[in-house]
Write an enzyme that holds these catalytic residues in place. Structure first.
Site, PDB file in Angstrom:
ATOM      1  N   ASP A   1       0.841  -1.187   0.000  1.00 34.14           N
ATOM      2  CA  ASP A   1       0.000   0.000   0.000  1.00 34.14           C
ATOM      3  C   ASP A   1       0.879   1.241   0.000  1.00 34.14           C
ATOM      4  OD1 ASP A   1      -2.476   1.211  -0.087  1.00 34.14           O
ATOM      5  OD2 ASP A   1      -2.686   1.331   2.082  1.00 34.14           O
TER       6      ASP A   1
ATOM      7  N   TYR B   1       1.191   5.683  -0.534  1.00 35.76           N
ATOM      8  CA  TYR B   1       0.693   6.863   0.180  1.00 35.76           C
ATOM      9  C   TYR B   1       0.803   8.065  -0.760  1.00 35.76           C
ATOM     10  CZ  TYR B   1       0.053   9.601   4.582  1.00 35.76           C
ATOM     11  OH  TYR B   1      -0.409  10.402   5.600  1.00 35.76           O
TER      12      TYR B   1
ATOM     13  N   HIS C   1      -4.487  13.874   1.071  1.00 38.25           N
ATOM     14  CA  HIS C   1      -4.748  13.041   2.243  1.00 38.25           C
ATOM     15  C   HIS C   1      -3.585  13.144   3.225  1.00 38.25           C
ATOM     16  CE1 HIS C   1      -5.826   9.614   4.745  1.00 38.25           C
ATOM     17  NE2 HIS C   1      -4.639   9.087   4.503  1.00 38.25           N
TER      18      HIS C   1
ATOM     19  N   ARG D   1       0.500  17.639  13.113  1.00 40.86           N
ATOM     20  CA  ARG D   1       1.659  18.529  12.953  1.00 40.86           C
ATOM     21  C   ARG D   1       1.225  19.744  12.136  1.00 40.86           C
ATOM     22  NH1 ARG D   1       3.018  13.529  11.340  1.00 40.86           N
ATOM     23  NH2 ARG D   1       2.958  14.210   9.162  1.00 40.86           N
TER      24      ARG D   1
ATOM     25  N   GLU E   1     -10.842   3.934   3.697  1.00 40.35           N
ATOM     26  CA  GLU E   1      -9.898   4.713   2.896  1.00 40.35           C
ATOM     27  C   GLU E   1     -10.191   4.442   1.426  1.00 40.35           C
ATOM     28  OE1 GLU E   1      -5.793   4.444   3.911  1.00 40.35           O
ATOM     29  OE2 GLU E   1      -6.100   5.191   5.948  1.00 40.35           O
TER      30      GLU E   1
ATOM     31  N   GLU F   1      -9.265   4.157  -2.174  1.00 36.06           N
ATOM     32  CA  GLU F   1      -8.046   3.922  -2.948  1.00 36.06           C
ATOM     33  C   GLU F   1      -8.372   3.236  -4.273  1.00 36.06           C
ATOM     34  OE1 GLU F   1      -4.737   2.222  -0.940  1.00 36.06           O
ATOM     35  OE2 GLU F   1      -5.389   2.876   1.064  1.00 36.06           O
TER      36      GLU F   1
ATOM     37  N   ASP G   1      -8.994   0.387   2.081  1.00 41.88           N
ATOM     38  CA  ASP G   1      -8.028   0.006   3.104  1.00 41.88           C
ATOM     39  C   ASP G   1      -8.611   0.390   4.468  1.00 41.88           C
ATOM     40  OD1 ASP G   1      -5.648  -0.722   4.386  1.00 41.88           O
ATOM     41  OD2 ASP G   1      -4.837   1.303   4.211  1.00 41.88           O
TER      42      ASP G   1
ATOM     43  N   ARG H   1      -8.255   3.638  13.534  1.00 46.36           N
ATOM     44  CA  ARG H   1      -7.404   4.801  13.786  1.00 46.36           C
ATOM     45  C   ARG H   1      -6.863   4.849  15.213  1.00 46.36           C
ATOM     46  NH1 ARG H   1      -6.016   6.229   8.728  1.00 46.36           N
ATOM     47  NH2 ARG H   1      -7.805   6.875   7.454  1.00 46.36           N
TER      48      ARG H   1
ATOM     49  N   GLN I   1      -4.099   2.343  15.348  1.00 45.29           N
ATOM     50  CA  GLN I   1      -2.999   2.866  14.543  1.00 45.29           C
ATOM     51  C   GLN I   1      -2.191   3.912  15.315  1.00 45.29           C
ATOM     52  OE1 GLN I   1      -4.328   4.525  10.825  1.00 45.29           O
ATOM     53  NE2 GLN I   1      -2.272   4.994  10.105  1.00 45.29           N
TER      54      GLN I   1
ATOM     55  N   TYR J   1       1.751   2.575  15.590  1.00 43.76           N
ATOM     56  CA  TYR J   1       2.489   2.814  14.344  1.00 43.76           C
ATOM     57  C   TYR J   1       3.920   3.297  14.557  1.00 43.76           C
ATOM     58  CZ  TYR J   1       2.450   7.957  14.221  1.00 43.76           C
ATOM     59  OH  TYR J   1       2.673   9.285  14.470  1.00 43.76           O
TER      60      TYR J   1
ATOM     61  N   LYS K   1      -4.499  -2.162  10.217  1.00 42.54           N
ATOM     62  CA  LYS K   1      -4.895  -2.184   8.817  1.00 42.54           C
ATOM     63  C   LYS K   1      -4.958  -3.581   8.207  1.00 42.54           C
ATOM     64  CE  LYS K   1      -3.353   2.456   7.483  1.00 42.54           C
ATOM     65  NZ  LYS K   1      -4.467   2.871   6.626  1.00 42.54           N
TER      66      LYS K   1
ATOM     67  N   THR L   1      -8.915  -5.831   3.812  1.00 42.83           N
ATOM     68  CA  THR L   1      -8.766  -4.896   2.699  1.00 42.83           C
ATOM     69  C   THR L   1      -9.714  -5.366   1.612  1.00 42.83           C
ATOM     70  OG1 THR L   1      -6.435  -4.485   3.221  1.00 42.83           O
ATOM     71  CG2 THR L   1      -7.181  -3.903   1.009  1.00 42.83           C
TER      72      THR L   1
ATOM     73  N   THR M   1      -4.798   6.534   0.166  1.00 43.91           N
ATOM     74  CA  THR M   1      -6.055   7.281   0.125  1.00 43.91           C
ATOM     75  C   THR M   1      -5.975   8.445  -0.845  1.00 43.91           C
ATOM     76  OG1 THR M   1      -6.388   6.707   2.430  1.00 43.91           O
ATOM     77  CG2 THR M   1      -7.771   8.447   1.545  1.00 43.91           C
TER      78      THR M   1
ATOM     79  N   GLU N   1     -10.450  12.536   7.873  1.00 42.44           N
ATOM     80  CA  GLU N   1     -10.305  13.864   7.297  1.00 42.44           C
ATOM     81  C   GLU N   1     -11.628  14.631   7.324  1.00 42.44           C
ATOM     82  OE1 GLU N   1      -7.895  13.650   3.443  1.00 42.44           O
ATOM     83  OE2 GLU N   1      -8.406  11.567   3.871  1.00 42.44           O
TER      84      GLU N   1
END
Length: 427
Positions: free
Chosen positions: A127, A129, A134, A143, A199, A201, A233, A237, A240, A244, A253, A257, A360, A374
Site C-alpha cells: 500500500d 501513500y 490526504h 503537525r 480509505e 483507494e 483500506d 485509527r 494505529q 504505528y 490495517k 482490505t 487514500t 479527514e
C-alpha cells in the site's frame, strides 16, 4: 494505444449493454465468476451479464487459450501485453458483430445469478501513500506547522500489507480489536476499535514479472500495469495511533482490505490517460529513475471517485447511501508508473497478480476527502446523516460503498462496479 475498441459509437448486441453505466462494450473488464451451481471460470462483464471466457476459449486467440483454463487471472497476466490486447480485440468483435450472436450467447449468464471471486491469487500486497492531499490533511491534524514529512516529495512512500485479509467486495467487516491508548490513559487496553474508518483507494494489479535483482525502468512501467480496481483500506485509527511508531501500520490495517471484483484493464483505460498535474513551484523534481516525459504527459488517469455511507437505519428506511466524498484520481502526487518503478528500484521482484494500493485519494477541496478521519477532523466535526444520526467514525451496521468511473470528453465512460462492505459487531 487508442483503437477501434474505444469508439464511443460502438454498439453491442448484448441486451442493455450499450446503456450500462459501467460495463459497455468499450470496457470489457476481466474477472472470475461462477454461474449458479457451477465452478469458477474466467469471464468478462458486459452490461448485466458475465461472459464465460473459459467456455468461449476455442473462439479466442490461441495465445490466451491455455491461460483461460484456470480460474484465476495470474496466467493471463503473465503473458505479454500483446496477448491481452488480442483477447480484447477478439471479444470486441464477438460482442459487436451479430453474426457471432448465436455462438456466443450460450456463454452469457445474468450477473445477478452469478458469484464473483477474487480475480487473482495474490502473491504480495503493498500500500502506497501517493495522495498528497490526504497526507497533508492527516499530517495537519497532528503537525499543523509541518504536515508533510521531509521525504514525501522525494520518494513514493509505501508499506507491505497483509495478503490473507484481502477479500472481495461484499465481505463483511467484523469490527477489529486491538491495543488502544488515549493521550490521557495511564496504560493501553485491549478493546474493539472505536475509530473505524474507510480509505478510498485504487488497486493496481501487476502484469508480467521481473527477476529478483532486476529493476523496472519507468519508460516501460505501464507494461507492468495489468489493470485497476477499487480498494478500501479499512483502518482502526485508535489502534494505529498507538502502534504505528516506530515501524508503521500493522494490526490497524491488516484485518480486512476490500477490492472490487472486476479488473478494468490498462487497454480499456488508454483513452483516460491524461497529463500528471505539474508539481507546485518549489517542489523537488523526481530523481532521474522516477522521471519520464511520457509519464508526465499521460501518467495520470481521468477517473471520478465517490464514497457513500448508508447506516442500518437508512437502509431499513429504503434510503440510498449518502454522498460523503467526490473527487478525482488525478489528485495523486505520484503516478502509477512511479509506484511500480520505485517498488522494483531495489531489485524487488514483482509478479503477476501482485496488488499495489495507491493510498487514500483525497482532493484539495472540501467534500473530496477520502476518509472519515479527514471529513470529521479526527472525530471533532461529526457528519449528519439523513436519519438524524451522526458519524464521527463508522458504527456497527454502516455500509460503505466506493464507486469509480473513467470519464473523458469524446469517449464512452466506463466504470469499475462498486466496492462495498458492511460493519459487523466485534466477536
Amino acid at each position: 494505444m487508442i483503437d477501434h475498441t474505444h469508439d464511443p459509437a460502438a454498439k453491442s448486441w448484448v441486451p442493455g449493454a450499450d446503456a450500462h453505466a459501467d460495463f459497455p462494450v468499450q470496457n470489457l473488464p476481466l474477472g472470475v465468476f461462477s454461474p449458479a451451481g457451477e465452478g469458477p471460470r474466467i469471464g468478462t462483464a458486459i452490461g448485466n451479464y458475465c461472459l464465460d471466457l473459459t467456455g468461449l476459449a476455442p473462439m479466442l486467440p490461441l495465445a490466451v487459450r491455455e491461460a483461460l483454463t484456470l480460474p484465476v487471472l495470474n496466467p493471463l497476466f503473465a503473458l505479454p501485453g500483446d496477448a491481452r490486447l488480442a483477447l480484447r480485440h477478439a471479444l470486441f468483435a464477438l460482442l459487436t458483430d451479430e453474426a457471432h450472436q448465436s455462438a456466443v450467447e450460450p456463454h452469457l449468464y445474468l450477473a445477478d445469478a452469478c458469484t464473483l471471486h477474487l480475480p487473482f491469487h495474490i502473491g504480495d500486497y503493498t500500500d502506497f501513500y501517493v495522495g498528497i492531499h490526504h497526507a497533508t490533511n492527516i499530517g495537519s491534524l497532528f503537525r499543523p506547522d509541518n504536515p508533510l514529512l521531509p521525504n514525501y516529495k522525494h520518494v513514493p512512500i509505501g508499506y507491505h500489507g497483509r495478503v490473507s485479509s484481502v477479500r472481495l467486495s461484499g465481505t463483511p467487516l467484523v469490527r477489529p480489536k486491538g491495543q488502544i491508548k488515549g493521550p490521557n490513559d495511564p496504560a493501553p487496553r485491549y478493546a474493539p476499535t472505536q475509530r473505524l474508518d474507510f480509505e478510498l483507494e485504487m488497486g493496481v494489479w501487476i502484469a508480467g514479472r521481473n527477476a529478483l535483482g532486476e529493476t523496472q525502468p519507468i519508460a516501460q512501467a505501464w507494461n507492468r500495469i495489468g489493470g485497476l480496481c477499487l480498494l478500501n483500506d479499512w483502518s482502526a485509527r485508535d489502534v494505529q495511533a498507538w502502534e504505528y511508531q516506530p515501524l508503521g501500520p500493522f494490526l490497524a490495517k491488516n484485518f480486512l482490505t476490500s477490492v472490487s471484483p472486476w479488473v478494468v484493464t490498462a487497454e480499456a483505460l488508454a483513452p483516460f490517460r491524461v497529463a500528471q498535474p505539474a508539481r507546485p513551484e518549489g517542489d523537488p523534481e523526481p530523481l532521474a529513475y522516477l522521471d519520464d516525459p511520457v509519464d508526465r504527459q499521460s501518467g495520470a488517469l481521468a477517473i471520478a471517485l465517490e464514497v457513500r455511507l448508508a447506516s442500518r437505519a437508512m437502509r431499513e428506511a429504503g434510503q440510498e447511501g449518502m454522498l460523503l466524498s467526490k473527487g478525482q484520481a488525478t489528485s495523486m502526487y505520484w503516478t502509477l508508473a512511479q509506484m511500480v518503478t520505485h517498488h522494483a528500484s531495489n531489485g524487488c521482484n514483482l509478479a503477476p497478480g501482485d496488488l499495489l494500493g495507491t493510498g487514500t485519494i483525497s482532493g484539495p477541496a472540501s467534500g473530496s476527502e477520502g476518509s472519515l478521519m479527514e471529513i470529521t477532523r479526527n472525530g471533532k466535526q461529526p457528519v449528519a446523516l439523513p436519519t438524524g444520526e451522526r458519524r464521527a467514525f463508522l458504527e456497527d451496521g454502516d455500509a460503505i460503498t466506493l464507486i469509480a468511473r473513467a470519464e473523458r470528453q469524446g469517449f464512452r465512460s466506463i466504470g469499475f462496479g462498486s466496492c462495498t462492505g458492511v460493519v459487523e459487531p466485534a466477536l
